[in-house]
Design an enzyme around this catalytic site. Sequence first.
Site, PDB file in Angstrom:
ATOM      1  N   HIS A   1     -33.166 -30.336  23.025  1.00 34.43           N
ATOM      2  CA  HIS A   1     -31.666 -30.965  22.876  1.00 34.43           C
ATOM      3  C   HIS A   1     -31.427 -30.123  21.240  1.00 34.43           C
ATOM      4  CE1 HIS A   1     -31.463 -34.225  25.901  1.00 34.43           C
ATOM      5  NE2 HIS A   1     -32.760 -34.407  25.373  1.00 34.43           N
TER       6      HIS A   1
ATOM      7  N   SER B   1     -21.587  -4.606   8.592  1.00 35.13           N
ATOM      8  CA  SER B   1     -20.510  -5.594   8.558  1.00 35.13           C
ATOM      9  C   SER B   1     -19.369  -4.397   7.542  1.00 35.13           C
ATOM     10  CB  SER B   1     -20.305  -6.915   8.188  1.00 35.13           C
ATOM     11  OG  SER B   1     -18.984  -6.452   7.056  1.00 35.13           O
TER      12      SER B   1
ATOM     13  N   LYS C   1     -24.254  -8.418   5.201  1.00 31.04           N
ATOM     14  CA  LYS C   1     -24.896  -8.775   6.159  1.00 31.04           C
ATOM     15  C   LYS C   1     -25.496  -8.043   7.023  1.00 31.04           C
ATOM     16  CE  LYS C   1     -22.222 -10.750   8.829  1.00 31.04           C
ATOM     17  NZ  LYS C   1     -22.216 -12.195   9.558  1.00 31.04           N
TER      18      LYS C   1
END
Length: 457
Positions: free
Chosen positions: A155, A276, A282
Amino acid sequence: MKLWGGRFSKNASSFVDEWAASIDFDQILYKDDIKGSIAHSKMLAKQGIISKEDQEQIETGLIQILLEIEDGKIEFTHELEDIHMNIESILTDRIGDAGKRLHTARSRNDQVATDIRLFLKDEITNSIKFIDELRAVLVKIAKNHVDTVMPGYTHMQHAQPVSFAFHLLAYYEMFTRDKKRMENAYESTDALPLGAGALSGTTYDTDRDYVRHQLGMESLCANAMDAVSDRDFAIEYISAASICMMHLSRFCEELILWSSSEFSFVEMDDSFSTGSSIMPQKKNPDMAELIRGKTGRVYGDLVSLLTIMKSLPLAYNKDMQEDKIHLFDAVETLNTSLKVFTEMIDTMSINKDYMRSAAKKGFMNATDAADYLVKKGIPFRQCHEIIGKLVLYCIGEDLTLEEVALDKLKEFSDQFDEDIYEHIGLLACMDAKQSVGSTSQVNVRAQIERAEAALSE
Ligand code: ARG
């Protein structure tokens, strides 16, 4: 003039010609088409259906055309529809009547089915090679991480500690089954349609088995109508490709998550990342995202081909011309994705320390603490409750289980002793898993050994 123009008094408009032509995408079959035609011409000569001289002219002419295609010297035309008629027409322009005899005892229906199968056999071999390279890299990385503890999840919540090697070997098993599925698809593809004619066989005294042998195929399609009608072998390949892409995609999803600062378990090499245009900090795991995205594309190919085929009455229908678009797309997408993925994981850096510190959180040794009490004679359900309460206490105090002092532990159960601490260490929890195929170092080493033996076969 169309090769089939005799019955017609009018040409299709050039827009219709262009729209209906497959040459833009089926020219990739040129090698297989020429290979098939040479084998067919040899059989015709051997059976006395065409002369030896005609056959020699055909073979020399086709080899010349092959070389010129490879040199980019040949221009195909939409008017000649597909690769089969383009090549035949160029050959006939060059060698005259001998070229016109090539299509004796053959139809484009058995010709195209043969070409696709020859093409696909090579490409399945490539897919298998790329899968094997990936399996080898997984095992290579796993060997260095038998004792690298990381969280195992269910999960997406911390569940039990596992080793990074164990996690990689789970994928190794999946890709091993993908290889098996590819081998099955290969077997289905490895049968020769040629000799089926348009749908019902041919009136000539042909030798299909000779052609089969020339083309290195395992068997003959046993029924002429089946030979020209079905594309199930291609559907089988794309199904196997879809499953393999699904595995790649799940792996990519994990790598993308693990690359985020919340995890920092791995970092893709610069050569497999992009920046980016606005955010200077990034570094994005673009290649993993792209493979995940391309998975949808291969599923699309599968559903497209299944849908194209689902209502076709036997035998050949022009709808089937669309098969190639999806088959070729699936082949190209899978094979390039496998190649990029393997290089990407081979060059990524793995942050053992982050994996280990993440594994310390989330009380992943709670099951083992319960098992400890079971061994002291307390029934499991009761142990479950004791440890549940202990976990609740730890959450309140911001402690891990192993940080709780023995005196405190004894308040929860008098069965706790000093040896609890060695029982709930992360490596100890891992190594306590005794069942075959488990995450313990002994079992993971055994898995690696088996994998290495399989890979060196
Ligand atoms: N270009 C066609 C295809 O790819 C070749 C077979 C054409 N056969 C026919 N009877 N029109 O399916």
